[in-house]
Design a protein around this motif. Structure first.
Motif, short mmCIF file in Angstrom:
data_model
loop_
_atom_site.label_atom_id
_atom_site.label_comp_id
_atom_site.label_asym_id
_atom_site.label_seq_id
_atom_site.Cartn_x
_atom_site.Cartn_y
_atom_site.Cartn_z
N GLY A 1 23.31 -56.03 64.81
CA GLY A 1 22.52 -56.50 63.69
C GLY A 1 22.19 -55.39 62.69
O GLY A 1 22.11 -54.21 63.03
N PHE A 2 22.02 -55.78 61.43
CA PHE A 2 21.65 -54.82 60.39
C PHE A 2 20.76 -55.52 59.36
O PHE A 2 20.75 -56.75 59.26
N ARG A 3 20.04 -54.71 58.60
CA ARG A 3 19.18 -55.20 57.52
C ARG A 3 19.27 -54.21 56.37
O ARG A 3 18.92 -53.05 56.52
N LEU A 4 19.75 -54.67 55.22
CA LEU A 4 19.93 -53.83 54.05
C LEU A 4 18.91 -54.24 52.99
O LEU A 4 18.88 -55.40 52.55
N ASN A 5 18.08 -53.31 52.59
CA ASN A 5 17.09 -53.54 51.54
C ASN A 5 17.64 -53.07 50.20
O ASN A 5 17.89 -51.87 50.02
N LEU A 6 17.87 -53.99 49.28
CA LEU A 6 18.45 -53.68 47.98
C LEU A 6 17.38 -53.74 46.90
O LEU A 6 16.39 -54.49 47.02
N PRO A 7 17.54 -52.97 45.83
CA PRO A 7 16.49 -52.91 44.79
C PRO A 7 16.30 -54.22 44.04
O PRO A 7 15.20 -54.53 43.61
N SER A 8 17.38 -55.01 43.88
CA SER A 8 17.26 -56.26 43.14
C SER A 8 18.48 -57.11 43.44
O SER A 8 19.43 -56.67 44.10
N GLY A 9 18.46 -58.34 42.95
CA GLY A 9 19.62 -59.20 43.10
C GLY A 9 20.75 -58.77 42.19
O GLY A 9 20.56 -58.03 41.23
N GLY A 10 21.97 -59.23 42.51
CA GLY A 10 23.12 -58.87 41.71
C GLY A 10 24.37 -58.76 42.57
O GLY A 10 24.42 -59.24 43.70
N SER A 11 25.40 -58.09 42.03
CA SER A 11 26.67 -57.90 42.74
C SER A 11 26.80 -56.45 43.16
O SER A 11 26.55 -55.54 42.38
N TYR A 12 27.20 -56.24 44.41
CA TYR A 12 27.32 -54.91 44.98
C TYR A 12 28.62 -54.81 45.78
O TYR A 12 29.24 -55.81 46.13
N LEU A 13 29.00 -53.57 46.06
CA LEU A 13 30.14 -53.29 46.93
C LEU A 13 29.60 -52.86 48.29
O LEU A 13 28.85 -51.89 48.40
N LEU A 14 29.98 -53.59 49.34
CA LEU A 14 29.54 -53.29 50.70
C LEU A 14 30.70 -52.65 51.46
O LEU A 14 31.78 -53.25 51.55
N ILE A 15 30.47 -51.47 52.02
CA ILE A 15 31.48 -50.74 52.78
C ILE A 15 30.98 -50.61 54.20
O ILE A 15 29.83 -50.20 54.44
N CYS A 16 31.82 -50.97 55.17
CA CYS A 16 31.46 -50.91 56.58
C CYS A 16 32.54 -50.15 57.34
O CYS A 16 33.73 -50.45 57.20
N ALA A 17 32.13 -49.17 58.13
CA ALA A 17 33.07 -48.37 58.91
C ALA A 17 32.47 -48.12 60.29
O ALA A 17 31.26 -47.94 60.44
N ALA A 18 33.34 -48.13 61.31
CA ALA A 18 32.91 -47.88 62.69
C ALA A 18 34.06 -47.26 63.45
O ALA A 18 35.25 -47.50 63.12
N GLU A 19 33.75 -46.47 64.44
CA GLU A 19 34.78 -45.86 65.26
C GLU A 19 35.60 -46.93 65.96
O GLU A 19 35.08 -47.95 66.38
N GLN A 20 36.90 -46.63 66.10
CA GLN A 20 37.85 -47.53 66.75
C GLN A 20 38.03 -48.84 65.98
O GLN A 20 38.49 -49.83 66.55
N HIS A 21 37.65 -48.88 64.71
CA HIS A 21 37.81 -50.07 63.89
C HIS A 21 38.36 -49.66 62.52
O HIS A 21 38.18 -48.53 62.08
N GLN A 22 39.03 -50.62 61.87
CA GLN A 22 39.49 -50.39 60.51
C GLN A 22 38.32 -50.59 59.55
O GLN A 22 37.57 -51.56 59.67
N PRO A 23 38.14 -49.68 58.59
CA PRO A 23 37.04 -49.86 57.62
C PRO A 23 37.28 -51.08 56.75
O PRO A 23 38.40 -51.54 56.58
N MET A 24 36.19 -51.60 56.20
CA MET A 24 36.27 -52.81 55.39
C MET A 24 35.37 -52.66 54.17
O MET A 24 34.28 -52.08 54.25
N ALA A 25 35.83 -53.19 53.04
CA ALA A 25 35.04 -53.21 51.81
C ALA A 25 35.07 -54.62 51.25
O ALA A 25 36.12 -55.29 51.25
#
Length: 819
Positions: free
Chosen positions: A594-618
């Motif tokens: 689980g995760f919780r991301l606090n953003l300054p406001s609504g809108g469009s953003y780029l989310l990047i996720c990376a973890a060991e033994q996994h391919q990164p994703m954007a």
């Protein structure tokens, strides 16, 4: 938890549910005999059932709240102990008031068992997968509901047992369940030091409901509808419930969380649960009385008569559960269930003491199908909308209102039945020319002891009960319409695939300064299963970069990071940037992904996720103010590739290559290309079994080790299946022999194949394992010949007509031997 671990834990939980259900059903069918033995009345008949339902209803939200705060396993075992003590006290009751009091105490344990089973299952299994397990729940409930009346009937019909064993019989099942849960149920417990139980709210709720139910029982018979007693009871009950609402709105840990109840899905599910509660309890209680008193059947036969009702519950709950798991949609099945429920009640509303049993059975089957499609799924719909930390309160709240509906239903329907009978029996006696005793209920008419009544009066009482039962089911049909309307306006629900909505926060961190503690796994996590899928330094990263618990007034993104097989990924690094590339948020996934991301406001953003033994994703993320739910699926970073070839090195096209993990689960499959090549991607490091098979080849399996990210090559060599073919000829003329029987025996004398020659005398055996064989043919004098198969294809002719010794033949892939 793996499927095996879930099933092991379910074995004890299902036994617990069976104990709770059978304690009600075994009594429902035997209750007419019990009330007769204790010289009870129709009102006392109703209260023997209502007392346990009332205390179970009042205790249910308390058990649910305790499950959010303390060990769920210990709470289940405590409920079992209370239930066992209550059952023993019921068995030694000497009169109806004592039995009612003992049933009230037993209800405390029953409420805990029914509520906690739902809570524990919700903590182990994601909602999307829970549908198929609800089939097991429905099966156990149907078994208890079918077997309970039968068992109760057999007990009261057996002279050397007696009705008291209806209560004692549940005790050994409960004891076995206690020790089975001790061995199989293992849940992680998060203790909260500031935990508080809202005992005042629970007391006010129980008191308010009790006062109103007591009024329902005695109004019109003991006092008028418009009287000071009515004003005192109804007004007092309403005031107590209003005070309960005020308490629930103010306390920190409410028994019935209003923030959950006021949401659309829980509110509508609760409303529909009231109708289902009336169906479940009212059907089992008053149908047994209808068959025994209204139709004159013995308790055992009355139990058999209720089989259509329970068969409907079993079949519909199992099938609906499987379909819900496959589709993830739940509303269509709830709506359909309420429609079928209305139809079943409407059909039962037309029965009397002479209705054909086929019609009554069909109507009961409809009610059972409706209950099976709605009861567990309404709880599931609510559980899907709340976080894991509120699972206990949410499940307890729905079960509370369902039990409350059943309690009110039994009380109201029992009061209507008693009122109808009280007015109908004197009228029928007067029409038959039988003197009516003073008061209309003396002389045993007001009791259920038909054995002591004269035959004409007993016949009138049976007819009155049989005809009056239809009126209570007409009321049930009307209430079922309310359930249908509530289900119809439910929002479209897609069941989530994670146990929790998001990583739960340590609430204590909001009040205490200092660093946030390491996030703990939820009750549904199993470290042994999740460990291979977490990064090697996941624990360190979680400690160094904990999920922030500070509230943010802007946009919030909540979700879960999962691997290819939906297992949580701990320690995944999530970064959010705006269009210019400035970092606006950065978090690390918790132990349950689980995760919780606090953003300054609504809108469009780029989310990047990376973890060991996994391919990164954007991925692009569009959010508004408030909370947005978004799960992330990462692909594995390992690749297994290679080439499938024959013994001679030639490529094998179309071979199926399968990769299974240590648990035997398929994690990848591919088909080899023209050059024999195959590729399996999105894998984790670990030990696997690689299997290859192709047409006319023997399967090949080999153990492989994937020890790191990147590509790993494993070539596979397959051997072709052996084939032996030839022609059966006459020894004298040399001509082919048609319709000759040819048998192939292996080296151990086992028949490997049989064939009948064609017009040209030809035979063929394919798909053989290389080795030594013996060919025999009949039609002429038997001839035996030894054949050794070591390769792909071997021709071996057989000559009939002149018997001779068997000739051994050794066959290689490139040789062809004829004789």
């Amino acid at each position: 938890m793996s499927h095996r671990q879930v099933m092991e834990a379910l074995s004890g939980l299902l036994l617990v549910l069976f104990v709770a259900m059978i304690s009600a059903t075994v009594v429902s069918n035997a209750l007419p005999q019990i009330i007769q033995a204790l010289k009870g009345t129709q009102s006392q008949y109703t209260w023997v059932v209502t007392a346990s339902l009332l205390t179970a209803t009042a205790a249910t939200p308390i058990w649910g709240k305790l499950a959010d705060l303390f060990s769920k396993k210990v709470l289940v075992q405590v409920a079992i102990v209370i239930f066992v003590i209550g059952s023993m006290i019921c068995g030694i009751a000497q009169n109806t008031p004592q039995l009612i009091a003992a049933r009230a105490f037993q209800g405390l344990g029953m409420g805990g068992l029914q509520a906690l089973v739902q809570v524990v299952i919700a903590a182990m299994i994601p909602p999307r997968e829970r549908g198929r397990y609800n089939g097991y729940l429905g099966g156990v409930m149907a078994l208890a509901t079918v077997g309970g009346p039968l068992l109760g009937g057999v007990i009261v019909d057996t002279s050397w047992l007696g009705w008291r064993w209806c209560f004692y019989v549940c005790v050994p099942f409960a004891v076995v369940a206690f020790f089975l849960l001790q061995k199989t149920l293992h849940l992680h417990t998060v203790r909260r030091a500031e935990a508080q139980i809202d005992y005042l709210g629970a007391t006010l709720i129980a008191a308010g409901v009790s006062v109103i139910l007591i009024w329902v029982t005695f109004v019109h018979n003991s006092f008028a509808w418009l009287s000071w007693q009515t004003a005192a009871m109804v007004g007092g009950g309403v005031v107590l419930l209003a005070l309960a609402i005020l308490v629930e709105a103010r306390v920190k840990e409410p028994i019935v969380p209003l923030r959950i109840v006021v949401q659309r899905t829980p509110a509508l599910a609760i409303l529909a649960s009231v109708a289902v509660g009336m169906a479940m309890f009212g059907g089992s209680v008053f149908l047994g009385q209808y068959f025994q008193i209204g139709r004159g059947y013995s308790p055992t036969k009355a139990g058999l008569m209720t089989i259509p009702l329970m068969a409907g519950v079993l079949i519909s709950s199992t099938i609906a559960g499987q379909l819900i798991t496959r589709s993830g949609k739940i509303k269509p099945y709830i709506v359909t269930g309420t429609v079928v429920l209305m139809g079943g009640f409407a059909a039962l509303a037309s029965i009397d003491h002479a209705t054909k049993l086929v019609y009554v059975g069909a109507a009961m089957a409809l009610v059972g199908i409706g209950v099976g499609m709605t009861m567990q799924n309404l709880v599931l719909a609510v559980q899907n909308t709340v976080a894991l930390r509120d699972i206990g309160s949410a499940s307890g709240t729905v079960t509370f209102f369902r039990s409350l509906g059943g309690t009110i239903g039994v009380s109201v329907l029992g009061a209507v039945l008693a009122d109808r009978i009280t007015a109908d029996i004197p009228r029928r006696m007067a029409e038959a020319g039988i003197p009516v005793p003073a008061g209309g209920s003396s002389g045993g008419i007001g009791t259920l002891d038909l054995k002591d009544m004269p035959a004409p009066i007993a016949a009138i009482v049976r007819a009155a009960y049989g005809d009056a039962t239809a009126h209570i089911f007409l009321i049930s049909a009307i209430i079922a319409i309310v359930g249908f309307l509530a289900a119809l306006v439910l929002p479209r629900i897609t069941l989530r695939t994670s146990v929790d909505l998001a990583a739960p926060k340590d609430e204590a961190a909001e009040d205490e300064p200092g660093p946030v503690a390491e996030p703990q796994p939820t009750a549904g996590d199993h470290r042994a299963d999740d460990e291979p899928y977490q990064g090697a330094h996941a624990a360190d990263r979680i400690q160094a970069e904990p999920v922030s618990a500070a509230p943010v007034s802007g946009a919030v993104v909540i979700g879960r990071v999962e691997g290819p097989d939906r297992r949580p990924v701990a320690g995944a690094l999530l970064t959010v940037t705006d269009y210019p590339g400035h970092q606006v948020a950065r978090e690390v996934s918790a132990a349950d992904g689980g995760f919780r991301l606090n953003l300054p406001s609504g809108g469009s953003y780029l989310l990047i996720c990376a973890a060991e033994q996994h391919q990164p994703m954007a991925t692009m993320l569009s959010v508004g103010l408030g909370e947005t739910y978004r799960d992330i699926a990462l692909a594995g970073a390992c690749v297994v590739e290679g080439r499938v070839s024959g013994v001679g090195g030639e490529p094998v096209h179309g071979a199926t290559v399968t990769l299974t993990d240590a648990r035997g689960e398929v994690v990848g499959a591919a088909v080899s290309g023209p050059d024999g090549g195959y590729v399996l991607a999105d894998l984790y490091p670990g030990e696997y079994t690689l299997t290859a098979t192709a047409e006319n080849t023997l399967p090949v399996a080999q153990a492989v080790v994937v020890d790191g990210a990147g590509s790993h090559r494993f070539d596979v060599v397959v051997r072709s299946n052996a084939t032996v073919a030839g022609t059966v000829r006459s020894a004298r003329s040399g001509q082919p022999v048609a319709d000759a029987s040819v048998m192939l025996l292996d080296a151990f004398g086992n028949v490997a194949g049989t064939a009948v020659t064609a017009e040209d005398g030809r035979y063929e055996f394919v798909g053989l394992v290389p080795g030594a064989y013996t060919l025999t043919a009949s039609g002429y004098a038997p001839v035996a010949a030894r054949v050794d198969l070591a390769g792909e294809h071997t021709d071996r002719d057989i000559v009939l007509g002149e018997p001779g010794p068997a000739t051994p033949v050794t066959v290689s892939p490139s040789d062809q031997v004829e004789s």
